[in-house]
Scaffold this motif. Sequence first.
Motif, PDB file in Angstrom:
ATOM      1  N   MET A 196       0.842  -1.194   0.000  1.00 60.27           N
ATOM      2  CA  MET A 196       0.000   0.000   0.000  1.00 60.27           C
ATOM      3  C   MET A 196       0.877   1.244   0.000  1.00 60.27           C
ATOM      4  O   MET A 196       1.858   1.311   0.744  1.00 60.27           O
ATOM      5  N   THR A 197       0.536   2.211  -0.845  1.00 58.70           N
ATOM      6  CA  THR A 197       1.235   3.492  -0.860  1.00 58.70           C
ATOM      7  C   THR A 197       0.364   4.517  -0.136  1.00 58.70           C
ATOM      8  O   THR A 197      -0.698   4.899  -0.640  1.00 58.70           O
ATOM      9  N   PRO A 198       0.772   4.941   1.060  1.00 60.05           N
ATOM     10  CA  PRO A 198      -0.110   5.846   1.819  1.00 60.05           C
ATOM     11  C   PRO A 198      -0.101   7.256   1.263  1.00 60.05           C
ATOM     12  O   PRO A 198       0.858   7.704   0.624  1.00 60.05           O
ATOM     13  N   ALA A 199      -1.190   7.966   1.520  1.00 59.69           N
ATOM     14  CA  ALA A 199      -1.225   9.398   1.262  1.00 59.69           C
ATOM     15  C   ALA A 199      -0.386  10.098   2.324  1.00 59.69           C
ATOM     16  O   ALA A 199      -0.477   9.759   3.506  1.00 59.69           O
ATOM     17  N   ILE A 200       0.442  11.050   1.911  1.00 58.58           N
ATOM     18  CA  ILE A 200       1.247  11.827   2.856  1.00 58.58           C
ATOM     19  C   ILE A 200       0.628  13.206   2.976  1.00 58.58           C
ATOM     20  O   ILE A 200       0.524  13.948   1.991  1.00 58.58           O
ATOM     21  N   VAL A 201       0.200  13.544   4.189  1.00 62.91           N
ATOM     22  CA  VAL A 201      -0.489  14.808   4.455  1.00 62.91           C
ATOM     23  C   VAL A 201       0.417  15.650   5.342  1.00 62.91           C
ATOM     24  O   VAL A 201       0.813  15.207   6.425  1.00 62.91           O
ATOM     25  N   GLN A 202       0.744  16.861   4.908  1.00 60.52           N
ATOM     26  CA  GLN A 202       1.704  17.681   5.647  1.00 60.52           C
ATOM     27  C   GLN A 202       1.081  18.929   6.260  1.00 60.52           C
ATOM     28  O   GLN A 202       1.789  19.865   6.626  1.00 60.52           O
ATOM     29  N   ASP A 203      -0.236  18.927   6.394  1.00 56.83           N
ATOM     30  CA  ASP A 203      -0.920  19.997   7.116  1.00 56.83           C
ATOM     31  C   ASP A 203      -2.188  19.407   7.705  1.00 56.83           C
ATOM     32  O   ASP A 203      -2.820  18.550   7.074  1.00 56.83           O
ATOM     33  N   TRP A 204      -2.545  19.828   8.888  1.00 55.20           N
ATOM     34  CA  TRP A 204      -3.754  19.296   9.524  1.00 55.20           C
ATOM     35  C   TRP A 204      -4.976  20.171   9.258  1.00 55.20           C
ATOM     36  O   TRP A 204      -6.085  19.818   9.621  1.00 55.20           O
ATOM     37  N   ARG A 205      -4.792  21.276   8.599  1.00 54.06           N
ATOM     38  CA  ARG A 205      -5.886  22.231   8.403  1.00 54.06           C
ATOM     39  C   ARG A 205      -6.634  21.942   7.101  1.00 54.06           C
ATOM     40  O   ARG A 205      -6.030  21.578   6.099  1.00 54.06           O
ATOM     41  N   ASP A 206      -7.944  22.143   7.154  1.00 56.22           N
ATOM     42  CA  ASP A 206      -8.786  22.107   5.953  1.00 56.22           C
ATOM     43  C   ASP A 206      -8.612  20.815   5.150  1.00 56.22           C
ATOM     44  O   ASP A 206      -8.478  20.834   3.921  1.00 56.22           O
ATOM     45  N   LEU A 207      -8.631  19.706   5.840  1.00 61.29           N
ATOM     46  CA  LEU A 207      -8.459  18.423   5.160  1.00 61.29           C
ATOM     47  C   LEU A 207      -9.753  17.983   4.482  1.00 61.29           C
ATOM     48  O   LEU A 207     -10.854  18.261   4.959  1.00 61.29           O
ATOM     49  N   ALA A 208      -9.597  17.259   3.388  1.00 61.89           N
ATOM     50  CA  ALA A 208     -10.756  16.655   2.729  1.00 61.89           C
ATOM     51  C   ALA A 208     -11.380  15.612   3.662  1.00 61.89           C
ATOM     52  O   ALA A 208     -10.675  14.996   4.466  1.00 61.89           O
ATOM     53  N   PRO A 209     -12.682  15.412   3.574  1.00 59.46           N
ATOM     54  CA  PRO A 209     -13.342  14.441   4.462  1.00 59.46           C
ATOM     55  C   PRO A 209     -12.699  13.055   4.433  1.00 59.46           C
ATOM     56  O   PRO A 209     -12.635  12.381   5.472  1.00 59.46           O
ATOM     57  N   ALA A 210     -12.194  12.633   3.281  1.00 59.56           N
ATOM     58  CA  ALA A 210     -11.596  11.296   3.176  1.00 59.56           C
ATOM     59  C   ALA A 210     -10.316  11.166   3.988  1.00 59.56           C
ATOM     60  O   ALA A 210      -9.881  10.049   4.288  1.00 59.56           O
ATOM     61  N   LEU A 211      -9.711  12.298   4.364  1.00 62.62           N
ATOM     62  CA  LEU A 211      -8.463  12.279   5.119  1.00 62.62           C
ATOM     63  C   LEU A 211      -8.686  12.515   6.608  1.00 62.62           C
ATOM     64  O   LEU A 211      -7.724  12.643   7.367  1.00 62.62           O
ATOM     65  N   ARG A 212      -9.944  12.564   7.038  1.00 63.71           N
ATOM     66  CA  ARG A 212     -10.264  12.784   8.448  1.00 63.71           C
ATOM     67  C   ARG A 212     -10.981  11.554   9.009  1.00 63.71           C
ATOM     68  O   ARG A 212     -11.436  10.687   8.282  1.00 63.71           O
ATOM     69  N   GLY A 213     -11.044  11.507  10.332  1.00 66.66           N
ATOM     70  CA  GLY A 213     -11.846  10.484  10.983  1.00 66.66           C
ATOM     71  C   GLY A 213     -11.209   9.114  11.058  1.00 66.66           C
ATOM     72  O   GLY A 213     -11.901   8.095  11.128  1.00 66.66           O
ATOM     73  N   ALA A 214      -9.890   9.054  11.086  1.00 72.91           N
ATOM     74  CA  ALA A 214      -9.182   7.773  11.100  1.00 72.91           C
ATOM     75  C   ALA A 214      -8.939   7.287  12.526  1.00 72.91           C
ATOM     76  O   ALA A 214      -9.166   8.003  13.512  1.00 72.91           O
ATOM     77  N   THR A 215      -8.465   6.064  12.618  1.00 67.82           N
ATOM     78  CA  THR A 215      -7.835   5.586  13.850  1.00 67.82           C
ATOM     79  C   THR A 215      -6.342   5.831  13.675  1.00 67.82           C
ATOM     80  O   THR A 215      -5.745   5.425  12.662  1.00 67.82           O
ATOM     81  N   VAL A 216      -5.720   6.527  14.620  1.00 67.04           N
ATOM     82  CA  VAL A 216      -4.413   7.141  14.390  1.00 67.04           C
ATOM     83  C   VAL A 216      -3.382   6.647  15.402  1.00 67.04           C
ATOM     84  O   VAL A 216      -3.574   6.772  16.617  1.00 67.04           O
ATOM     85  N   ALA A 217      -2.283   6.104  14.890  1.00 62.51           N
ATOM     86  CA  ALA A 217      -1.133   5.762  15.720  1.00 62.51           C
ATOM     87  C   ALA A 217      -0.237   6.995  15.820  1.00 62.51           C
ATOM     88  O   ALA A 217       0.014   7.671  14.817  1.00 62.51           O
TER      89      ALA A 217
END
Length: 314
Positions: free
Chosen positions: A1-22
């Motif tokens: 799997m190639t993960p999406a790399i997100v370098q800002d926590w602001r104004d994220l698309a809905p698909a990039l929110r609401g995860a279970t996070v390590a």
Amino acid sequence: MTPAIVQDWRDLAPALRGATVALGNFDGVHLGHAAVLRAAHAARPDLTLAALTFEPHPREHFRPEDPPFRLTLLPAKAAALGALNVAVVYAIPFDAALAAMPAETFVEEVLHRGIGARHLACGADFAFGHRRGGDVPFLTREAEARGIGLTIVPPVVDEEGPISSTSIRRVLQDGYPGRAAAKLGRDWDLHGEVFHGDRLGRELGWPTANILLGRQLEPARGVYAVTVRLADGSVVPGVANVGRRPTLGGDPVTRLEVHLFDWSGDLYGQQIAVRLHAFLRPDARFDGLDALKAAIAADAAEARRALAGMPPRP
């Protein structure tokens, strides 16, 4: 799997929110980190699995004069996380503003409002926020107040104690890549772009691809049996030297020189990954080019034997 790399926590698309996070620095992505990721997924298997880390490593921000120590820079870290089924990597920029952010603000603005974490997992020693003001008891209270689940994961231990990035750095610097691999769950590799050297290796009959270590940890200087992953994905066995070429008068910085067995081609400008399998001997100074050439031939033969006798590892 190639993960999406997100370098800002602001104004994220809905698909990039609401995860279970390590949560963690995840330098090396070792077996302890894998346990935190498994716990995050097991708690909420219905959610996207994500990892939140910091770039650069906070130690690089606070102690920029320290020698390079990174086991994995961001691309390699993301790839290792993706191999553990992480779909999103939040690589939060660690700068002066983040360093000054109070722990409560971090929970509220980054974890809750920003990435919208629905469950968190971390090691028992995880700390965050200004002057590391947020510890596990603090995170427990703050997460519960916001309806965010939390799993605290005990350390993974081996015969040397808790597995940590620090312990892996130590055994690599002592010349034990096999012990590092046991803690990582895979062999460790160094990444870099092949640059033009002085072509001496070619003149000696042993052409090499050369990379600089940059911000990556310098392992014990010397000769290693290696495999090399090329830009096209192919993997080639070889022999490598990590050092400063004392026979040739010495270099100001350490380089990695690797000779690929039974391969020819042009690698200049390409990104390669050199995976260390076995340490063969320390770096040494030889009495002239003939002695150096003979030593390289002996090293190559020993590397072939070492690689032939190794069981396959991930």
